[in-house]
Write an enzyme that holds these catalytic residues in place. Structure first.
Site, PDB file in Angstrom:
ATOM      1  CE  LYS A   1      -0.739  -0.940   4.898  1.00 11.03           C
ATOM      2  NZ  LYS A   1      -0.298  -2.341   4.813  1.00 11.03           N
TER       3      LYS A   1
ATOM      4  CE  LYS B   1      -4.454  -0.500   4.633  1.00 15.17           C
ATOM      5  NZ  LYS B   1      -4.959  -1.161   5.854  1.00 15.17           N
TER       6      LYS B   1
ATOM      7  N   GLY C   1      -7.658  -5.569   2.909  1.00 18.00           N
ATOM      8  CA  GLY C   1      -7.484  -7.015   2.942  1.00 18.00           C
ATOM      9  C   GLY C   1      -8.472  -7.791   2.109  1.00 18.00           C
TER      10      GLY C   1
ATOM     11  CG  ASP D   1      -2.184   0.916   7.239  1.00 15.50           C
ATOM     12  OD1 ASP D   1      -1.429   0.197   6.579  1.00 15.50           O
ATOM     13  OD2 ASP D   1      -3.397   0.673   7.391  1.00 15.50           O
TER      14      ASP D   1
END
Length: 402
Positions: free
Chosen positions: A104, A204, A133, A200
């Site tokens: 990512k 995304k 996921g 994170d």
């Protein structure tokens, strides 16, 4: 019968999951591809720490030995970091290989360039595993983009932060205790910065933004806030009013461009994220025709991520001769929706500016107001905090949506 020859870059949790899935689902894959699906090479950092179950698989720490194989159809990237992943995938596509990535961070920085290379070389680029996921959000957006204009995408995209907020509410424990538990369970790294500070989730969000809107948000103007400052007292206060804290990434196309934020927000039971607990992920999509679609499921782990990669592999099989790339079809600007905030503290109740509209006062120390992000940022009152409210706000006289 010829085989489909695959190379795996990385043999950690994700790489092992992909290898295992290919072995256990070989008969079904044969029916789909009409040929054997075979891992022919695996790239690792340290050969001494790894072994494969198949002696025919090349196990190497030298990518040149992989890219020069006589037969190579697909390269699957399951390593972390921008480099060497970006360089390896460029080389693979330049050779004519299809590529699939779960990286990512690399894809957030270099996805646009990789898509352009794939288009020029006539290969397919799969990146379902970069976001959420096992939730098929990339494929869902690709299907919606055939006709729908996407207006907004929101998501709980990081299971670690969601787990911490859930434990804080359920157990009444402070942030540090919940974080330690997440680390003990393997949900959080020894250095949890990427998860708890929103990096994170932001990577995304960038990936989803380009797919949904055809462009990236301005990184410098985007909002990224972590969850470290949330206290048990704040959670208890808003829980009593029917709200739960969630760490949400939000992307929306406006007249000024893509508005992107990752921050803690409040949701009540009218919002689809209210029931998303623990390490689960969820994504909510608003389209101009379909309305709202919400997806939820496991956001990480060996097999959920492997599932996303294998589905990308099947997508390559279906579209290998006609790769699909996003056209800039979502050019219409949409009006920014109203933003509602929960404000708590004595100053919020006594000194609210006249240009900020009060929607509700659920208790003497909390206000629900309508205001822009800029207006909220201008407020510098001590001992006062505020969080955006998603979903429907219930008041004594009416019901409004944010």
């Amino acid at each position: 019968m010829t085989a489909l020859h695959i190379a795996l870059l990385g043999y950690g949790t994700v790489g092992k999951g992909v290898y295992k899935t290919i072995q256990t689902h070989q008969e079904k894959l044969k029916r789909i591809f009409r040929k054997e699906v075979k891992v022919v090479a695996i790239l690792v950092k340290n050969i001494e720490k790894h072994h494969t179950l198949d002696s025919d698989v090349l196990l190497t720490d030298d990518f040149n030995k992989i890219i020069t194989l006589e037969q190579l159809d697909v390269v699957i990237d399951a390593i972390v970091g921008q480099e060497p992943s970006f360089t390896y995938l460029q080389q693979a596509m330049n050779r004519g290989c299809h590529v699939i990535t779960a990286n990512k961070e690399m894809f957030a920085y270099h996805g646009t360039q990789l898509k352009q290379i794939a288009k020029e070389k006539g290969v397919t680029l799969g990146f379902e595993a970069t976001v959420a996921g096992g939730i098929p959000i990339i494929q869902t957006l690709r299907q919606l983009l055939n006709v729908n204009n996407i207006q907004k995408v929101q998501g709980i995209l990081n299971g670690t932060s969601n787990f911490i907020l859930t434990k804080m509410r359920e157990d009444g424990c402070p942030f540090e205790t919940a974080l330690k538990l997440a680390q003990e369970k393997g949900y959080a790294e020894a250095d949890p910065t990427n998860d708890i500070e929103g990096y994170d989730a932001f990577y995304k969000a960038v990936i989803l933004s380009e797919l949904a809107f055809g462009e990236n948000p301005n990184w410098e103007e985007s909002i990224r806030q972590g969850i470290q400052s949330i206290t048990p007292e704040q959670i208890e206060l808003f829980s009593a009013l029917g709200y739960r804290f969630k760490h949400v990434a939000s992307m929306e196309k406006t007249e000024k461009g893509i508005v992107c934020s990752v921050k803690p927000v409040l949701v009540n039971e009218t919002h689809p994220f209210y029931q998303i607990e623990g390490v689960q992920n969820a994504v909510s999509i608003d389209g101009d025709i379909v309305g709202n679609i919400s997806l939820q499921g496991p956001g990480a782990g060996m097999l959920p991520t492997a599932s996303a990669i294998i589905e990308d592999l099947v997508y390559i099989n279906k579209h290998s001769f006609s790769p699909i790339f996003l056209d800039e079809q979502n050019g219409l600007s949409v009006k920014v929706s109203k933003i509602y905030w929960a404000m708590a503290g004595d100053a919020a109740v006594e000194n609210i500016p006249s240009h900020i509209q009060i929607i509700d006062r659920p208790n003497p120390n909390v206000l629900i107001v309508e205001a822009s992000w800029e207006e909220i940022c201008d407020i510098q009152w001590p001992n006062t905090y505020f969080y955006q409210v998603l979903g429907k706000v219930l008041t004594e006289n009416t019901l409004v949506s944010s």
